[in-house]
Scaffold this active site. Structure first.
Site, PDB file in Angstrom:
ATOM      1  N   CYS A 109      -3.754  -3.680  -1.164  1.00 49.13           N
ATOM      2  CA  CYS A 109      -4.034  -3.945   0.249  1.00 49.13           C
ATOM      3  C   CYS A 109      -2.914  -4.868   0.717  1.00 49.13           C
ATOM      4  O   CYS A 109      -2.745  -5.970   0.175  1.00 49.13           O
ATOM      5  CB  CYS A 109      -5.390  -4.632   0.381  1.00 49.13           C
ATOM      6  SG  CYS A 109      -5.763  -5.205   2.048  1.00 49.13           S
ATOM      7  N   CYS A 129       0.692  -0.777   5.170  1.00 44.91           N
ATOM      8  CA  CYS A 129      -0.768  -0.796   5.049  1.00 44.91           C
ATOM      9  C   CYS A 129      -1.129   0.423   4.216  1.00 44.91           C
ATOM     10  O   CYS A 129      -0.611   1.517   4.477  1.00 44.91           O
ATOM     11  CB  CYS A 129      -1.418  -0.712   6.432  1.00 44.91           C
ATOM     12  SG  CYS A 129      -3.205  -0.441   6.378  1.00 44.91           S
TER      13      CYS A 129
END
Ligand code: DGL
Length: 269
Positions: free
Chosen positions: A70, A194
Site C-alpha cells: 500500500c 497506488c
C-alpha cells in the site's frame, strides 16, 4: 514461514499476484484491511496506527516478513514503523523505494550520493495522503539530482476502483491526468503510486501523452521481493495462499473478482 502482504483493501492483490507468478512455491498470507479502507483520506496518525495493526496481524499469522503493498501506508508510516515499532527479527518492506530504485536505475540498498540520472520530470499519481507525505519526492532526491516531480492527488480514485465503479474510475483518471498535464504537459515518466491504479493502467495510458513511460509497480515490487528472498532465504517457505480481511469475507471475496477475474476465499482476520 509465509510472506505477509498487507493493503488497506484489495489493491495489494495486484502485487501479490505478480509475486505469486514469480514465486509459485512460496507461501503467502494476504491481509486486506477492508473495514478501514480507504487509507488515502486518513490522517498520518490513523494510517500509522492501522499499518502497525495490519503488520501485527500478519506477524500473528506466522509471517516474519511483511510487504506493505500500500503506497499510502509505505509513504506515511513505514519509516517510523521500522525505526520506532519493529522488534526482534521481523522485517517490513514497502512498495515505494523499489519504484524509485527502478526509476533511477539504482540497485537495492545503493546509498551513494544523488547523481544525474537522465530523469528530469516525473508525474506522480497517488492518494491524497501519499501526496501530502512528500515521501516520493524525498526518496527520489536522495538518489537523483535535478528531477522535478509533479504530484496529483487522485481524490476518489482508489475508492471508485475498490467499489467496482469502472465508469466513475475512468472519468476520474481523465480528470486527474488533465489537471496534472496543465503543470507538466509532457512527463517523461508516470508513477502510478497506488496499488489500486494498475487496474486502470490502460486508462492512464490513454489519457497520458504518447511516449510517457508508465512504471508497473506489481512487476517492480515482485522482482525486488524475488531478489530479497534470494539474499534472505530464511523467509522462504513453500505453501499455499491465505486471504484475510477485516471486512466482510463474502463481499471481499466477490469484489476480488473484478481485480483478478475470480473470486477469492477470504476469511475473517
Ligand atoms: N492501495 C493503497 C495505496 O497504494 C491505498 C488506497 C487507499 O486505501 O486509499 O495507496
Amino acid at each position: 514461514m509465509a510472506v505477509g502482504v498487507f493493503d488497506s483493501g484489495l489493491g495489494g492483490l495486484t502485487v501479490l499476484h505478480a509475486a505469486m507468478e514469480k514465486l509459485p512455491q512460496q507461501a503467502f498470507v494476504y491481509y486486506g484491511d477492508n473495514a478501514n479502507a480507504p487509507y488515502g483520506s486518513k490522517t498520518p496518525e490513523e494510517v500509522y496506527d492501522l499499518t502497525c495493526a495490519g503488520a501485527q496481524r500478519l506477524f500473528d499469522a506466522g509471517c516474519d516478513l511483511v510487504i506493505i503493498a500500500c503506497n499510502t501506508a509505505s509513504a506515511v508510516a513505514l519509516h517510523d514503523l521500522q525505526v520506532n515499532w519493529l522488534k526482534d527479527d521481523k522485517r517490513v518492506l514497502g512498495v515505494f523505494v523499489p519504484m524509485i530504485e527502478e526509476l533511477t536505475s539504482r540497485n537495492w540498498g545503493d546509498n551513494s550520493p544523488p547523481t544525474h540520472t537522465g530523469l528530469h520530470d516525473v508525474a506522480l499519481f497517488a492518494t491524497p495522503a501519499t501526496v501530502a507525505s512528500g515521501a516520493f519526492e524525498r526518496e527520489l532526491k536522495f538518489r537523483a539530482r535535478d528531477v522535478e516531480v509533479v504530484a496529483q492527488a487522485c481524490v476518489g480514485l482508489a475508492a471508485a476502483i475498490e467499489e467496482g465503479d469502472t465508469v466513475g474510475a475512468e472519468a476520474l483518471v481523465y480528470a486527474h491526468v488533465a489537471t496534472l498535464l496543465q503543470d507538466l504537459p509532457k512527463p517523461q515518466a508516470a508513477v502510478l503510486g497506488c496499488t489500486h491504479y494498475p487496474l486502470v493502467e490502460d486508462k492512464f495510458r490513454a489519457a497520458l501523452p504518447d511516449g510517457t513511460r508508465i512504471l508497473s509497480q506489481p512487476d517492480i515490487v515482485s522482482d525486488s521481493l524475488v531478489d530479497y528472498l534470494e539474499r534472505h532465504p530464511r523467509f522462504k517457505e513453500s505453501g499455499g495462499i491465505t486471504y484475510l480481511t477485516s471486512g466482510n469475507p463474502v463481499e471481499t471475496g466477490r469484489s476480488a473478482e473484478m481485480f483478478l477475474g475470480k473470486s477469492l476465499p477470504f476469511v475473517s482476520a
